[in-house]
Design an enzyme around this catalytic site. Structure first.
Site, mmCIF file in Angstrom:
data_model
loop_
_atom_site.group_PDB
_atom_site.id
_atom_site.type_symbol
_atom_site.label_atom_id
_atom_site.label_comp_id
_atom_site.label_asym_id
_atom_site.label_seq_id
_atom_site.Cartn_x
_atom_site.Cartn_y
_atom_site.Cartn_z
ATOM 1 N N CYS A 9 0.801 -1.109 -0.012
ATOM 2 C CA CYS A 9 0.184 0.005 -0.065
ATOM 3 C C CYS A 9 0.891 1.132 0.074
ATOM 4 O O CYS A 9 2.111 1.077 -0.304
ATOM 5 C CB CYS A 9 -0.951 0.007 1.142
ATOM 6 N N ASN A 12 2.269 1.616 4.386
ATOM 7 C CA ASN A 12 2.473 0.293 4.995
ATOM 8 C C ASN A 12 2.282 0.270 6.565
ATOM 9 O O ASN A 12 2.868 -0.244 7.221
ATOM 10 C CB ASN A 12 4.023 -0.233 4.655
ATOM 11 N N CYS A 14 -1.375 0.920 7.379
ATOM 12 C CA CYS A 14 -2.830 0.378 7.621
ATOM 13 C C CYS A 14 -3.192 -0.667 6.770
ATOM 14 O O CYS A 14 -3.260 -1.977 7.495
ATOM 15 C CB CYS A 14 -3.634 1.637 6.943
ATOM 16 N N ARG A 15 -3.513 -0.726 5.252
ATOM 17 C CA ARG A 15 -4.172 -1.615 4.550
ATOM 18 C C ARG A 15 -3.060 -3.021 4.135
ATOM 19 O O ARG A 15 -3.510 -4.128 4.459
ATOM 20 C CB ARG A 15 -4.286 -0.951 3.100
ATOM 21 N N SER A 16 -1.899 -2.582 4.017
ATOM 22 C CA SER A 16 -1.112 -3.735 3.670
ATOM 23 C C SER A 16 -0.844 -4.490 4.865
ATOM 24 O O SER A 16 -0.596 -5.965 4.931
ATOM 25 C CB SER A 16 0.134 -3.495 2.727
ATOM 26 N N ASP A 120 -8.485 3.738 1.681
ATOM 27 C CA ASP A 120 -7.513 3.598 2.719
ATOM 28 C C ASP A 120 -8.157 4.289 4.087
ATOM 29 O O ASP A 120 -8.600 5.457 4.148
ATOM 30 C CB ASP A 120 -6.633 4.774 2.291
#
Ligand code: 4NP
Length: 145
Positions: A9, A12, A14-16, A120
């Site tokens: 993401c 690095n 939150c999402r990934s 996000d």
């Protein structure tokens, strides 16, 4: 061959890392990592609200630390899985000549979810909504290994 999947993401945090945490719980034998296309949070743990939302579902991602995506990741992982089109483009910009590593959108694995990116939550603040989609994508990816 061992499955080696990299989740990518922007920050690095939150999402990934959430995607990695969910996926490694589903497929513990897979080799996984995550990275950001930016270097803004290198060395940082996942964002607190993301960690809390993940922990509430049984995913402990407190051990993960942010790092920046680099061209060498094309040799280490296949597929590389991006959270949105902007990050997919940033990944592709570093593709070495002649490299055949697959780069995919995470949402490509979410059959029927109707999403073309993982929004996000750093901006939307919808950590649970992001995790709902991440869990759907992770199950789809695991089913296609
Ligand atoms: P991520 O979210 O890409 O899912 O980790 C973000 C986290 C931090 C920032 C941007 C996106 N930031 O601007 O610091």
């Amino acid at each position: 061959m061992t499955t080696r999947i990299l989740f990518v993401c922007l920050g690095n945090i939150c999402r990934s890392p959430a995607a990695e945490g969910v996926f490694r719980a589903l497929v513990p034998e897979a080799r996984t990592d995550s990275a950001g296309t930016s270097g803004w949070h290198i060395g940082d743990p996942p964002y607190g609200p993301m960690q809390e939302a993940a922990r509430a579902r049984g995913f402990d991602i407190s051990d993960l630390r942010a790092r920046q995506f680099e061209a060498a990741d094309f040799d280490r992982f296949d597929p590389i899985v991006a959270m949105d089109a902007r990050n997919l483009r940033a990944i592709e910009a570093l593709r070495p000549a002649g490299c055949a590593t697959r780069v995919a959108l995470f949402t490509d694995y979410a059959d029927g979810a109707g999403a073309d990116h993982v929004p996000d939550p750093y901006y939307t603040r919808d950590f649970d909504g992001a995790l709902d989609l991440i869990e759907t994508c992770a199950r789809g990816l695991a089913a296609r290994l």
